[in-house]
Design a protein around this motif. Structure first.
Motif, PDB file in Angstrom:
ATOM      1  N   ALA A 144      44.789   6.048  29.694  1.00  0.00           N
ATOM      2  CA  ALA A 144      43.617   5.773  28.862  1.00  0.00           C
ATOM      3  C   ALA A 144      44.091   5.452  27.452  1.00  0.00           C
ATOM      4  CB  ALA A 144      42.678   6.975  28.839  1.00  0.00           C
ATOM      5  N   ALA A 145      43.722   4.275  26.963  1.00  0.00           N
ATOM      6  CA  ALA A 145      44.053   3.862  25.593  1.00  0.00           C
ATOM      7  C   ALA A 145      42.790   4.003  24.745  1.00  0.00           C
ATOM      8  CB  ALA A 145      44.550   2.422  25.575  1.00  0.00           C
ATOM      9  N   VAL A 146      42.883   4.768  23.656  1.00  0.00           N
ATOM     10  CA  VAL A 146      41.707   5.166  22.890  1.00  0.00           C
ATOM     11  C   VAL A 146      41.900   4.855  21.411  1.00  0.00           C
ATOM     12  CG1 VAL A 146      40.103   7.046  22.427  1.00  0.00           C
ATOM     13  CG2 VAL A 146      41.493   7.100  24.511  1.00  0.00           C
ATOM     14  N   ASP A 147      40.914   4.212  20.805  1.00  0.00           N
ATOM     15  CA  ASP A 147      40.951   3.990  19.359  1.00  0.00           C
ATOM     16  C   ASP A 147      40.935   5.318  18.613  1.00  0.00           C
ATOM     17  OD1 ASP A 147      41.068   1.279  19.438  1.00  0.00           O
ATOM     18  OD2 ASP A 147      38.979   0.927  18.880  1.00  0.00           O
ATOM     19  N   ALA A 148      41.645   5.363  17.492  1.00  0.00           N
ATOM     20  CA  ALA A 148      41.768   6.596  16.718  1.00  0.00           C
ATOM     21  C   ALA A 148      40.424   7.125  16.244  1.00  0.00           C
ATOM     22  CB  ALA A 148      42.688   6.369  15.525  1.00  0.00           C
ATOM     23  N   GLY A 149      39.464   6.240  16.004  1.00  0.00           N
ATOM     24  CA  GLY A 149      38.187   6.667  15.461  1.00  0.00           C
ATOM     25  C   GLY A 149      37.173   7.122  16.484  1.00  0.00           C
ATOM     26  N   GLU A 150      37.529   7.105  17.770  1.00  0.00           N
ATOM     27  CA  GLU A 150      36.600   7.565  18.801  1.00  0.00           C
ATOM     28  C   GLU A 150      36.385   9.078  18.701  1.00  0.00           C
ATOM     29  OE1 GLU A 150      34.729   6.149  21.186  1.00  0.00           O
ATOM     30  OE2 GLU A 150      35.296   4.143  20.530  1.00  0.00           O
ATOM     31  N   ASP A 151      35.126   9.518  18.832  1.00  0.00           N
ATOM     32  CA  ASP A 151      34.821  10.942  18.857  1.00  0.00           C
ATOM     33  C   ASP A 151      35.560  11.592  20.025  1.00  0.00           C
ATOM     34  OD1 ASP A 151      32.730  13.215  18.026  1.00  0.00           O
ATOM     35  OD2 ASP A 151      32.867  13.144  20.214  1.00  0.00           O
ATOM     36  N   LEU A 192      36.649   6.452   6.334  1.00  0.00           N
ATOM     37  CA  LEU A 192      35.966   7.078   7.464  1.00  0.00           C
ATOM     38  C   LEU A 192      36.304   6.316   8.739  1.00  0.00           C
ATOM     39  CD1 LEU A 192      32.386   7.711   6.005  1.00  0.00           C
ATOM     40  CD2 LEU A 192      34.412   9.172   5.859  1.00  0.00           C
ATOM     41  N   LEU A 193      36.883   7.013   9.706  1.00  0.00           N
ATOM     42  CA  LEU A 193      37.313   6.361  10.934  1.00  0.00           C
ATOM     43  C   LEU A 193      36.169   6.276  11.940  1.00  0.00           C
ATOM     44  CD1 LEU A 193      40.753   8.125  11.513  1.00  0.00           C
ATOM     45  CD2 LEU A 193      40.250   6.095  10.152  1.00  0.00           C
ATOM     46  N   ALA A 194      35.980   5.099  12.493  1.00  0.00           N
ATOM     47  CA  ALA A 194      35.005   4.899  13.569  1.00  0.00           C
ATOM     48  C   ALA A 194      35.715   4.173  14.705  1.00  0.00           C
ATOM     49  CB  ALA A 194      33.814   4.083  13.078  1.00  0.00           C
ATOM     50  N   GLY A 195      35.360   4.501  15.939  1.00  0.00           N
ATOM     51  CA  GLY A 195      36.059   3.936  17.088  1.00  0.00           C
ATOM     52  C   GLY A 195      35.420   2.668  17.599  1.00  0.00           C
ATOM     53  N   VAL A 200      41.094  -0.151  10.088  1.00  0.00           N
ATOM     54  CA  VAL A 200      41.717   1.018   9.459  1.00  0.00           C
ATOM     55  C   VAL A 200      42.977   0.592   8.709  1.00  0.00           C
ATOM     56  CG1 VAL A 200      42.879   3.220   9.887  1.00  0.00           C
ATOM     57  CG2 VAL A 200      40.791   2.655  11.137  1.00  0.00           C
ATOM     58  N   ALA A 201      43.821  -0.211   9.351  1.00  0.00           N
ATOM     59  CA  ALA A 201      45.038  -0.686   8.697  1.00  0.00           C
ATOM     60  C   ALA A 201      44.708  -1.499   7.448  1.00  0.00           C
ATOM     61  CB  ALA A 201      45.868  -1.521   9.674  1.00  0.00           C
ATOM     62  N   ASP A 202      43.677  -2.341   7.536  1.00  0.00           N
ATOM     63  CA  ASP A 202      43.290  -3.149   6.375  1.00  0.00           C
ATOM     64  C   ASP A 202      42.790  -2.273   5.224  1.00  0.00           C
ATOM     65  OD1 ASP A 202      43.943  -5.448   7.737  1.00  0.00           O
ATOM     66  OD2 ASP A 202      41.871  -5.982   8.246  1.00  0.00           O
ATOM     67  N   ALA A 203      41.986  -1.272   5.550  1.00  0.00           N
ATOM     68  CA  ALA A 203      41.424  -0.403   4.509  1.00  0.00           C
ATOM     69  C   ALA A 203      42.506   0.397   3.819  1.00  0.00           C
ATOM     70  CB  ALA A 203      40.384   0.534   5.113  1.00  0.00           C
ATOM     71  N   VAL A 204      43.421   0.954   4.601  1.00  0.00           N
ATOM     72  CA  VAL A 204      44.512   1.734   4.020  1.00  0.00           C
ATOM     73  C   VAL A 204      45.440   0.826   3.213  1.00  0.00           C
ATOM     74  CG1 VAL A 204      46.532   3.157   4.543  1.00  0.00           C
ATOM     75  CG2 VAL A 204      44.398   3.504   5.797  1.00  0.00           C
ATOM     76  N   GLY A 205      45.734  -0.361   3.774  1.00  0.00           N
ATOM     77  CA  GLY A 205      46.602  -1.298   3.060  1.00  0.00           C
ATOM     78  C   GLY A 205      46.014  -1.756   1.739  1.00  0.00           C
ATOM     79  N   ILE A 221      34.262   5.585  -0.769  1.00  0.00           N
ATOM     80  CA  ILE A 221      34.305   5.814   0.673  1.00  0.00           C
ATOM     81  C   ILE A 221      34.144   4.475   1.391  1.00  0.00           C
ATOM     82  CG2 ILE A 221      33.047   6.791   2.640  1.00  0.00           C
ATOM     83  CD1 ILE A 221      32.564   9.266   1.086  1.00  0.00           C
ATOM     84  N   VAL A 222      35.043   4.232   2.359  1.00  0.00           N
ATOM     85  CA  VAL A 222      35.013   3.003   3.151  1.00  0.00           C
ATOM     86  C   VAL A 222      34.974   3.387   4.623  1.00  0.00           C
ATOM     87  CG1 VAL A 222      36.317   0.949   3.823  1.00  0.00           C
ATOM     88  CG2 VAL A 222      36.263   1.660   1.431  1.00  0.00           C
ATOM     89  N   ARG A 223      34.109   2.750   5.397  1.00  0.00           N
ATOM     90  CA  ARG A 223      34.042   2.988   6.840  1.00  0.00           C
ATOM     91  C   ARG A 223      34.811   1.881   7.558  1.00  0.00           C
ATOM     92  NH1 ARG A 223      31.105   1.592  11.394  1.00  0.00           N
ATOM     93  NH2 ARG A 223      30.564   3.313  12.812  1.00  0.00           N
ATOM     94  N   ALA A 224      35.740   2.279   8.438  1.00  0.00           N
ATOM     95  CA  ALA A 224      36.565   1.306   9.147  1.00  0.00           C
ATOM     96  C   ALA A 224      36.448   1.541  10.644  1.00  0.00           C
ATOM     97  CB  ALA A 224      38.022   1.439   8.717  1.00  0.00           C
ATOM     98  N   GLU A 225      36.153   0.481  11.393  1.00  0.00           N
ATOM     99  CA  GLU A 225      35.977   0.582  12.841  1.00  0.00           C
ATOM    100  C   GLU A 225      37.111  -0.138  13.545  1.00  0.00           C
ATOM    101  OE1 GLU A 225      32.795  -0.908  16.187  1.00  0.00           O
ATOM    102  OE2 GLU A 225      32.026  -0.018  14.341  1.00  0.00           O
ATOM    103  N   GLY A 226      37.856   0.602  14.352  1.00  0.00           N
ATOM    104  CA  GLY A 226      38.956  -0.001  15.092  1.00  0.00           C
ATOM    105  C   GLY A 226      40.236  -0.033  14.276  1.00  0.00           C
ATOM    106  N   GLY A 227      41.365  -0.179  14.997  1.00  0.00           N
ATOM    107  CA  GLY A 227      42.672  -0.093  14.372  1.00  0.00           C
ATOM    108  C   GLY A 227      42.926  -1.099  13.276  1.00  0.00           C
TER     109      GLY A 227
END
Length: 348
Positions: free
Chosen positions: A89-96, A71-74, A35-40, A26-32
């Motif tokens: 409104a522009a929102v990071d994917a990991g935002e609740d 795990l997505l975090a915003g 997330v791209a780095d973790a998936v890549g 499990i990896v926690r990634a904050e911000g776009g």
């Protein structure tokens, strides 16, 4: 980006059902960018990837997931005025998601208030074309930023018109080739809500349908209605240990729709009708609180469309209950109910 564990880690802690076996990592990634780095990185290592936001729309197999769970975090929301009537409104994917709705309402912006109380992360909302109380994400979505896993590049400002948004689906659903990084919504800047189209909500607010009201009032009314149905997360309330509505409302040709007295139905395009899944389940003989294997899972005690975990259960228990309901509806009415949550490592 941080790693939550290099050894086996149980995914039940990251789903609202509180069910599911271990992930390899499990990896926690904050911000776009994280997330791209973790998936890549997982792709480069040849590992399967599971994106986990709030875990509110996931049914994970008891065997777990043999790969990397991200795990997505915003990391924020920003606003830009588009014209006199609209703010984007522009929102990071990991935002609740509910935090996002609350924030936009606090800013006096209208549009998202009817989607209050829905658990999960913002990045899942266009994938599922989330909707409630007469509003869908497709009504407000401008565009998204995506990480393209095939080309390993980031695509910015992909317009909503390219996402195939339809009832509880999009081209992103069931296709793991693209990951949502950021989402943009066009919101009303005049301090009024979207038109109140859902009859139950209009009655609660004491207005006629299509009236626009204070977004804060609409949000509070929606939260009250959802709490009454066990649809606002509460760790002490087993009716909220669910993945929300488990089955989608089936859409059929009018000629194929069963004739059931009192069954709610709505027009769904030329020659088609959307039927109430809850109504079909009730008419197939299921009551609220109907128990599955050992009473460890059951239909919600508040409404029959949610399958809930009562404690000590397994994903296998939940799926057995889902099959019981699905098969009974198919036998009685000839209608195939389809699951709304994403099934990970398991099938109905």
């Amino acid at each position: 980006m941080s790693e939550s564990g290099t050894t086996t880690t149980d995914l039940s802690a990251h789903t609202t059902l509180r069910l599911g076996g271990p992930a390899r990592r499990i990896v926690r990634a904050e911000g776009g960018s994280e997330v791209a780095d973790a998936v890549g990185a997982a792709d480069a290592a040849g590992e399967p990837v599971l994106l986990v936001g709030g875990g509110s729309n996931l049914v994970v197999a008891d065997a777990g997931f043999d790969g990397t769970a991200v795990l997505l975090a915003g990391s924020g929301i920003s606003y830009a005025r588009r014209d006199d009537d609209t703010v984007v409104a522009a929102v990071d994917a990991g935002e609740d998601w509910d935090d996002v709705v609350a924030a936009t309402v606090a800013e006096g912006l209208g549009g998202l208030e009817c989607l209050s109380g829905i658990p999960g992360r913002t990045g899942a909302t266009p994938v599922q074309n989330v909707g409630a109380y007469g509003v869908e994400v497709s009504d407000l979505l401008v565009d998204v930023d995506l990480y393209d896993r095939r080309s390993r590049t980031v695509r910015t400002h992909v317009p909503a018109s390219e996402l195939g948004l339809a009832y509880r689906t999009s081209v992103l659903k069931g296709d793991d080739g693209a990951v949502v990084l950021r989402v943009r919504f066009a919101l009303r800047a005049d301090g009024r809500s979207a038109p109140i189209r859902y009859a139950e909500l209009a009655r609660t607010l004491g207005v006629v349908p299509e009236t626009r009201v204070d977004p804060a009032a609409a949000r509070e009314a929606v939260l009250g209605l959802r709490r009454g149905k066990g649809m606002v997360l509460d760790p002490d309330d087993h009716d909220t240990w669910s993945a929300g509505s488990f089955f989608t409302n089936p859409i059929l040709a009018v000629a194929d729709a069963p004739q059931v007295e009192g069954l709610a139905a709505w027009p769904a395009g030329e020659g088609r009708v959307k039927l109430s899944a809850a109504g079909l389940i009730q008419n197939a003989g299921f009551a609220r609180g109907h128990a599955g294997p050992g009473g460890r899972v059951s239909l919600s005690t508040r409404h029959v469309l949610a399958l809930t975990h009562r404690g000590g259960g397994t994903t296998g228990d939940l799926l057995a209950l889902a099959r019981e309901v699905r098969d009974a509806v198919a036998t009685r009415f000839g209608v195939a109910l389809r699951p709304e949550p994403v099934l990970v490592g398991c099938t109905l």
